[in-house]
Motif scaffolding. Structure first.
Motif, PDB file in Angstrom:
ATOM      1  N   GLU A  54      43.727  31.317 -37.767  1.00 31.00           N
ATOM      2  CA  GLU A  54      44.059  31.042 -39.159  1.00 31.00           C
ATOM      3  C   GLU A  54      45.282  31.832 -39.607  1.00 31.00           C
ATOM      4  O   GLU A  54      46.008  31.408 -40.497  1.00 31.00           O
ATOM      5  CB  GLU A  54      42.877  31.416 -40.071  1.00 31.00           C
ATOM      6  N   ASN A  80      41.725  37.115 -35.255  1.00 33.36           N
ATOM      7  CA  ASN A  80      41.022  35.838 -35.497  1.00 33.36           C
ATOM      8  C   ASN A  80      39.768  35.676 -34.656  1.00 33.36           C
ATOM      9  O   ASN A  80      39.279  34.550 -34.479  1.00 33.36           O
ATOM     10  CB  ASN A  80      41.980  34.673 -35.213  1.00 33.36           C
ATOM     11  N   LYS A 124      36.827  36.210 -35.408  1.00 34.28           N
ATOM     12  CA  LYS A 124      35.727  35.646 -36.198  1.00 34.28           C
ATOM     13  C   LYS A 124      35.746  34.114 -36.159  1.00 34.28           C
ATOM     14  O   LYS A 124      34.747  33.459 -36.503  1.00 34.28           O
ATOM     15  CB  LYS A 124      35.834  36.119 -37.641  1.00 34.28           C
ATOM     16  N   ASN A 125      36.880  33.547 -35.747  1.00 33.48           N
ATOM     17  CA  ASN A 125      37.003  32.086 -35.684  1.00 33.48           C
ATOM     18  C   ASN A 125      36.804  31.548 -34.272  1.00 33.48           C
ATOM     19  O   ASN A 125      37.290  30.458 -33.947  1.00 33.48           O
ATOM     20  CB  ASN A 125      38.385  31.670 -36.199  1.00 33.48           C
ATOM     21  N   TYR A 126      36.109  32.311 -33.447  1.00 31.87           N
ATOM     22  CA  TYR A 126      35.844  31.863 -32.079  1.00 31.87           C
ATOM     23  C   TYR A 126      34.846  30.709 -32.078  1.00 31.87           C
ATOM     24  O   TYR A 126      33.796  30.759 -32.734  1.00 31.87           O
ATOM     25  CB  TYR A 126      35.308  33.023 -31.249  1.00 31.87           C
ATOM     26  N   VAL A 173      39.708  30.311 -29.685  1.00 30.55           N
ATOM     27  CA  VAL A 173      39.846  30.930 -30.998  1.00 30.55           C
ATOM     28  C   VAL A 173      40.779  30.067 -31.835  1.00 30.55           C
ATOM     29  O   VAL A 173      41.853  29.665 -31.366  1.00 30.55           O
ATOM     30  CB  VAL A 173      40.419  32.364 -30.883  1.00 30.55           C
TER      31      VAL A 173
END
Length: 458
Positions: free
Chosen positions: A272, A258, A260-262, A269
């Motif tokens: 998802e 995850n 990319k969701n930082y 973070v």
């Protein structure tokens, strides 16, 4: 061989270490009073040196050692007198030892026990010639075994017994029940007994089995709990699920999945997708094949592998197969419930055909992706080398986790075929020596399909 003792007691000087038989002990340097030194080793490569504390009775082979108490029947000593006494016991007496220190009482008895094994043609404190030897009769050896157990701790006794078997050719005396009852049992003694199995008279076999069982039971107590705990955890982690309970979340994998969701402003973070450890079911999750070289040099490895085989076989989630080989291949899987039966089913010595053994193991694999093959061998191949390597490559290509151990023992790396080891490493199967304490971690890594914890080597 030559050795240097890093310290002298006052007046000790340099001299010939008659205890070792072949080397010299140079009395140069200064000692701090602990008696530290090596004074050259025995013919078998062990040391007959001094230990690190202020007493006698526990070294690495013969001589003084790490016990802080003085021997029974002696009073505590301090200063230069104690250092002279220690060097006298290490060097073995005679004019060349330079100590001028006579021995009496318990010290004299200790010196006699050491001289019987390590003495080499020097003069004793009584002026008589000293030479190694325990005599040809079993009673004299039995008395000597009793003496060393009186004067030295168990770890030293085991080394001295091993030296006596190697230096003085006492293997045949182990065929007598009264001798077996007197010895201090350890892994090396078990290996010697297994090699003598076919020559052993019926009157001795029950005693031999009792000695072997004692060692095996002690090893199981030491190794079983940690092995089961480590491998149970590895089996749990080898299954991944996407909707784990909170306590089963694999945070490391979850965070990486995850990234990319930082959110920089919150420095966090937002996960998802959660990744968690699965729970091992009661059904078989992994197949393990232990393929053991039973040539004479692998005796300790055979003992440890048999114990581990029995431990693995007791785990419901692992289906364990144990195969031993020389130039023939024997499947001992049906005897895994009793490692003593496994050990007496082996035949130490003979040639080596690794290719034939791997061919048999390969034929028993039904679930390659869930199989771990552990080859325990020094890799001196008497069969077809290229075919052996092709089989390893084929097993790895099918998904088998292949582990090559040069030894499974406490002694470190043995002599082994370096060319074959390098060839296996090129196939992605590094060959290395493994201690029993590290073996559960190696198996856990293989089960989880992660890099093996290969020990650092020089």
């Amino acid at each position: 061989m030559d050795g240097t003792a890093p310290g002298t007691a006052s007046g000790s000087g340099a001299g010939t270490a008659s205890r070792t038989g072949t080397g010299t002990a140079a009395g140069t340097g200064t000692a701090s009073g602990s008696g530290a030194g090596t004074a050259s080793g025995t013919g078998a490569g062990t040391t007959a040196g001094a230990g690190t504390a202020s007493g006698t009775g526990a070294g690495t082979t013969a001589g003084v050692g790490t016990d802080t108490a003085a021997p029974v029947g002696t009073s505590p000593r301090t200063g230069g007198d104690e250092r002279l006494r220690r060097w006298r016991l290490v060097l073995g007496g005679g004019e060349a030892d330079g100590t001028g220190r006579p021995l009496a009482g318990t010290d004299s008895a200790m010196d006699g026990a050491l001289t019987a094994l390590y003495g080499r043609g020097s003069k004793s404190s009584t002026g008589r010639d000293r030479s190694a030897g325990l005599g040809a009769s079993a009673p004299s050896v039995a008395r000597w075994l009793g003496d060393i157990r009186t004067y030295f701790p168990s770890s030293v006794v085991q080394v001295m017994q091993r030296d006596a078997i190697e230096r003085l050719g006492l293997s045949t005396l182990l065929l007598e029940p009264e001798m077996l009852e007197a010895v201090e049992a350890d892994v090396h003694l078990v290996g010697t007994l297994l090699s003598l199995d076919k020559a052993m008279p019926e009157t001795t076999k029950e005693t031999a089995r009792a000695v072997v069982r004692k060692v095996v039971d002690d090893l199981e107590k030491r190794l079983a709990t940690r092995t089961r705990a480590t491998l149970t955890g590895a089996l749990d982690r080898s299954a991944r699920i996407s909707r784990p309970r909170h306590r089963d979340i694999d945070w490391d994998r979850t965070i990486r999945a995850n990234l990319k969701n930082y959110l920089p402003e919150y420095r966090t973070v937002v996960p998802e997708r959660l990744i968690g450890y699965g729970r091992a079911a009661q059904s078989v999750k992994k197949d393990v094949v232990l393929c053991i070289d039973q040539s004479g040099s692998m005796a300790a490895s055979v003992v440890y592998a048999s114990v581990f085989g029995a431990v693995l076989a007791s785990m419901r989630s692992i289906a364990t197969r144990l195969v031993v080989f020389d130039t023939a291949v024997v499947d001992l899987t049906d005897q895994l419930d009793d490692p003593v039966d496994v050990l007496f089913g082996t035949q130490l010595g003979g040639g080596t055909d690794i290719n034939r053994a791997l061919a048999y193991c390969q034929s028993q694999i039904t679930r390659p992706a869930d199989t771990v093959v552990v080859l325990i061998s020094d890799l001196y191949e008497g069969g077809i080398r290229d075919e052996m390597l092709k089989r390893v490559a084929a097993m790895k290509a099918s998904g088998v986790q292949f582990v090559a151990l040069l030894a499974l023992s406490d002694e470190g790396a043995p002599a082994y075929d370096r060319e074959h080891a390098a060839a296996l490493a090129a196939l992605g199967a590094p060959a290395f020596a493994c201690t029993p304490d590290l073996f559960p971690e190696v198996m856990a890594a293989a089960i989880e399909k992660r890099p093996l914890p290969v020990p650092d080597t020089p």
